[in-house]
Design an enzyme around this catalytic site. Structure first.
Site, mmCIF file in Angstrom:
data_model
loop_
_atom_site.group_PDB
_atom_site.id
_atom_site.type_symbol
_atom_site.label_atom_id
_atom_site.label_comp_id
_atom_site.label_asym_id
_atom_site.label_seq_id
_atom_site.Cartn_x
_atom_site.Cartn_y
_atom_site.Cartn_z
ATOM 1 N N GLY A 32 0.787 -1.332 -0.249
ATOM 2 C CA GLY A 32 0.440 -0.091 -0.011
ATOM 3 C C GLY A 32 1.094 1.862 -0.056
ATOM 4 C CE1 TYR A 166 -9.471 3.339 8.524
ATOM 5 C CE2 TYR A 166 -10.114 4.369 10.195
ATOM 6 C CZ TYR A 166 -9.160 4.118 9.092
ATOM 7 O OH TYR A 166 -8.066 3.983 9.429
#
Ligand code: NAD
Length: 342
Positions: A32, A166
């Site tokens: 990422g 999240y």
């Protein structure tokens, strides 16, 4: 007398030598790496560990500074076989996992938010459990807290009832970290980042993104419409501090890392109004309007300030940038950046 003077210098030399030698043994994979944190972390880690020893990876390409300074691999973290091939190819010793769906984006795609955030984490934890890598960094967030958490000076150990998908993935992730450390001896390290502010890379869909966007719009348009209400206090941190904290935690001796779930990190707390007033010191006619959207509800469930005494006591954490220093640095760097684009 001469010996007494030379002795400490010799010890110091040895410590530095040992540190450099240890660093030379590491091969670091960042997953990422094209995002807001990854971009800056790759650049900093390459300075410390050497360009060839830091492998950037993402599902998309990165900025030139990352792409041209060292190895890069296209890696979808959901593909565990490819992950293991890359780890074997580069003889990776440490992994920093940054791929995730952030708070605002995950609310709009809850299945992907859950699937990506949980699966990526288990793929990386299992690498260490199977003895393929030695050390892992996985970031948590202030999103692990919820509206039942004490909002001011939030302690390390407290009520945690996150209300976003999240936040639920981050809280579950923290439990997995501790579980893998206790059961399998996995050396996993983590920080509950506050909202992060930097000028090198764009933010990736979090609730605190306003605090980056505002600088861009202040410089390009002289005005900004904020998606949070003016008095929404949130903990934030300037990216150089966040990157330094991450590397300091990863380089701390294992016995100093006493918390294996994730460390609170305080940063600097302010509201959109306070930030706009600070920016006005640099752009006197700067205008701010407030148009709260769905992100307000998320922000309202998060703490406004954090207590990070555990990080200070365990591995010596110390913040460098306050609001004034951060704002000046952001304004200077972004103004320069826009000049070179024009
Ligand atoms: P970001 O959205 O800017 O970057 C995430 C990167 O992951 C992107 O480059 C994206 O292309 C990549 N990615 C997405 N799906 C992928 C996949 N399947 N395989 C490989 N890569 C994939 O996020 P960020 O701000 O850099 O955050 C990194 C980590 O830090 C995340 O875990 C985030 O939750 C955490 N965090 C960030 C902040 C913040 O303010 N930026 C605050 C708290 C925690």
């Amino acid at each position: 007398m001469l010996l007494q003077i030379n002795f400490p210098i010799k010890v110091l030399d040895n410590i530095i030598f040992v540190k450099i030698f240890k660093r030379m043994q590491e091969r670091i994979l960042i997953i990422g790496s094209s995002g807001q944190i990854g971009t800056e972390l790759v650049i900093e880690l390459r300075k410390i560990y050497g360009n060839e020893n830091v492998i950037a990876s993402d599902i998309r390409q990165s900025y030139d500074e990352v792409m041209n300074s060292g190895p890069f691999e296209i890696l979808d973290i959901m593909d565990e076989k490819l992950l293991r091939n890359i780890v074997a190819k580069y003889k990776v010793t440490q992994v920093y996992l940054l791929a995730a769906l952030l708070s605002a984006t995950a609310e709009q795609n809850i299945e992907l938010g859950w699937e990506l955030n949980m699966r990526s984490h288990s793929h990386v934890l299992d690498l260490a459990k199977d003895g393929l890598v030695k050390k892992i960094f996985w970031p948590s967030s202030i999103a692990v807290f919820g509206s039942t958490t004490p909002m001011e000076n939030t302690p390390q150990y407290t009520v945690m009832e996150p209300s976003t998908v999240y936040g639920i993935t981050k809280q579950a992730g923290e439990r997995w970290n501790e579980y893998y450390f206790n059961k399998f001896g996995v050396d996993v390290r983590s920080i509950r980042y506050p909202g992060l502010i930097g000028w090198k890379a764009a933010p990736g869909g979090g609730t605190t993104d306003y605090a980056v966007d505002i600088f861009h719009k202040a410089i390009t348009d002289g005005k900004y419409e904020c998606f949070l209400a003016e008095n929404t206090g949130l903990p934030m941190m300037y990216m150089p501090d966040a990157i330094r904290a991450t590397i300091e935690l990863m380089e701390a001796p294992a016995e100093q890392v006493k918390i294996r779930s994730s460390y609170n990190l305080a940063g600097v707390s302010f509201t959109p109004k306070i930030l706009s007033e600070e920016i006005s010191k640099h752009i006197p006619n700067f205008k701010m309007r407030y148009q709260p959207d769905f992100r307000q509800e998320i922000a309202s469930s998060w703490p406004s300030s954090i207590n990070d005494t555990h990080a200070q006591n365990d591995w010596g954490w110390k913040l460098k940038y306050n609001l004034e220093k951060m704002t000046s640095d952001m304004m200077r760097n972004l103004t320069e950046k826009y000049k070179t684009i024009a």
